[in-house]
Design a protein around this motif. Structure first.
Motif, short mmCIF file in Angstrom:
data_model
loop_
_atom_site.label_atom_id
_atom_site.label_comp_id
_atom_site.label_asym_id
_atom_site.label_seq_id
_atom_site.Cartn_x
_atom_site.Cartn_y
_atom_site.Cartn_z
N ASP A 18 12.01 69.86 40.17
CA ASP A 18 13.20 69.00 40.17
C ASP A 18 12.81 67.56 39.87
OD1 ASP A 18 15.34 70.93 41.13
OD2 ASP A 18 13.82 71.17 42.69
N SER A 24 17.47 67.64 37.70
CA SER A 24 18.40 68.30 38.62
C SER A 24 18.79 67.43 39.80
CB SER A 24 17.75 69.59 39.14
OG SER A 24 16.46 69.32 39.65
N TYR A 27 22.40 66.10 40.13
CA TYR A 27 23.32 67.15 40.54
C TYR A 27 23.17 67.46 42.03
CZ TYR A 27 26.06 71.45 40.23
OH TYR A 27 27.01 72.41 40.39
N MET A 30 25.00 64.88 44.01
CA MET A 30 26.45 65.10 43.98
C MET A 30 26.85 66.20 44.96
SD MET A 30 27.02 64.92 39.85
CE MET A 30 28.64 65.65 39.97
N THR A 31 26.07 67.28 44.98
CA THR A 31 26.37 68.39 45.87
C THR A 31 26.23 67.98 47.33
OG1 THR A 31 25.64 70.01 44.21
CG2 THR A 31 25.73 70.75 46.50
N TYR A 84 29.25 75.82 47.07
CA TYR A 84 29.11 74.86 45.96
C TYR A 84 28.34 75.51 44.81
CZ TYR A 84 30.69 71.58 49.48
OH TYR A 84 31.43 70.95 50.43
N TYR A 87 23.15 74.71 40.68
CA TYR A 87 22.74 74.05 39.43
C TYR A 87 21.85 74.96 38.59
CZ TYR A 87 20.32 70.71 36.38
OH TYR A 87 19.80 70.06 35.30
N ALA A 91 25.05 75.61 36.26
CA ALA A 91 25.38 74.34 35.59
C ALA A 91 25.15 74.42 34.09
CB ALA A 91 24.54 73.21 36.18
N GLU A 93 24.99 71.92 32.16
CA GLU A 93 24.18 70.79 31.73
C GLU A 93 22.69 70.98 31.97
OE1 GLU A 93 26.48 70.84 34.09
OE2 GLU A 93 26.07 69.43 35.73
#
Length: 225
Positions: A18, A24, A27, A30-31, A84, A87, A91, A93
């Motif tokens: 990561d 990552s 993201y 955000m989570t 949730y 990623y 995800a 992205e």
């Protein structure tokens, strides 16, 4: 120490995942922010959660509980995360950092050793590497669910060296977080900091620093076959 010195004589390369293979961490921020807000009504910002980078989910839960005085056990944190998107598997992205596949190809093409050493669980790492088209490069994955003691403990990096049959003199770690850097250093391994992530962290104490993997590619090619 400069980059050339940090790479000199190295035949085993241990990469965090990561913020090192894929970006990552934005993201993940955000989570985590959404999870704490949705379940505890607390607004947190980047400065408040950057200290969780490099920790496994249990470590993140403990740190959030300590910092905010909330009842967030590791088990509850994992249960809440189920609500949730993941990623690594979902995800759109998800993408690898520029030039990292070329770097992996160079490492393996020269017969050198390559491993991923991450606090993320094995299933997510395996899925993400497959989606990124990188699954054929790492010989070993040392994941958060396959160690007893997580970063910043040296166990993950000691296990990485053991699995590759390397020693600190022939090994280099590529990291982006204070927790990961400390883990590698405690294992006696020199560290190259990757600074290409959106999230910039303190990398004090590293042996060299790069902004782009092409710098490392060039460094490995100098004086090498």
């Amino acid at each position: 120490m400069n980059l050339s010195d940090a790479l000199s004589g190295k035949t085993a390369f241990l990469f965090d995942f990561d913020g090192v293979v894929t970006d990552s961490e934005v993201y993940a921020f955000m989570t985590l922010r959404s999870l704490v807000k949705d379940n505890y009504g607390i607004d947190i910002d980047d400065e408040d959660i950057e200290f969780t980078i490099g920790l496994d989910s249990a470590g993140t839960a403990r740190e959030m509980s300590r910092k905010y005085g909330i009842d967030l056990s590791p088990g509850r944190f994992r249960d809440l995360l189920d609500d949730y998107p993941v990623y690594y598997t979902e995800a759109e992205e998800l993408k690898a950092f520029p030039h990292i596949e070329e770097l992996f190809r160079l490492i393996r093409g020269n017969g050198w050793r390559l491993a991923i050493v991450s606090s993320t669980c094995y299933a997510h790492l395996e899925a993400a590497l497959r989606r990124l088209g990188l699954e054929g490069y790492p010989e070993v994955i040392i994941s958060g669910d396959r160690v007893v003691n997580h970063k910043p403990d040296p166990e993950p990096y000691l296990k990485g060296m053991e699995a590759l049959g390397s020693d600190p003199a022939s090994t280099v770690a590529i990291e982006d977080s204070p927790v990961g850097i400390l883990s590698a250093k405690r294992a006696g391994i020199p560290v190259i900091a990757y600074r290409g992530s959106v999230v910039k962290q303190c990398v004090d104490g590293v042996d060299a620093s790069i902004e782009d993997y092409y710098e490392m590619i060039n460094g490995l090619r100098m004086g090498r076959p």
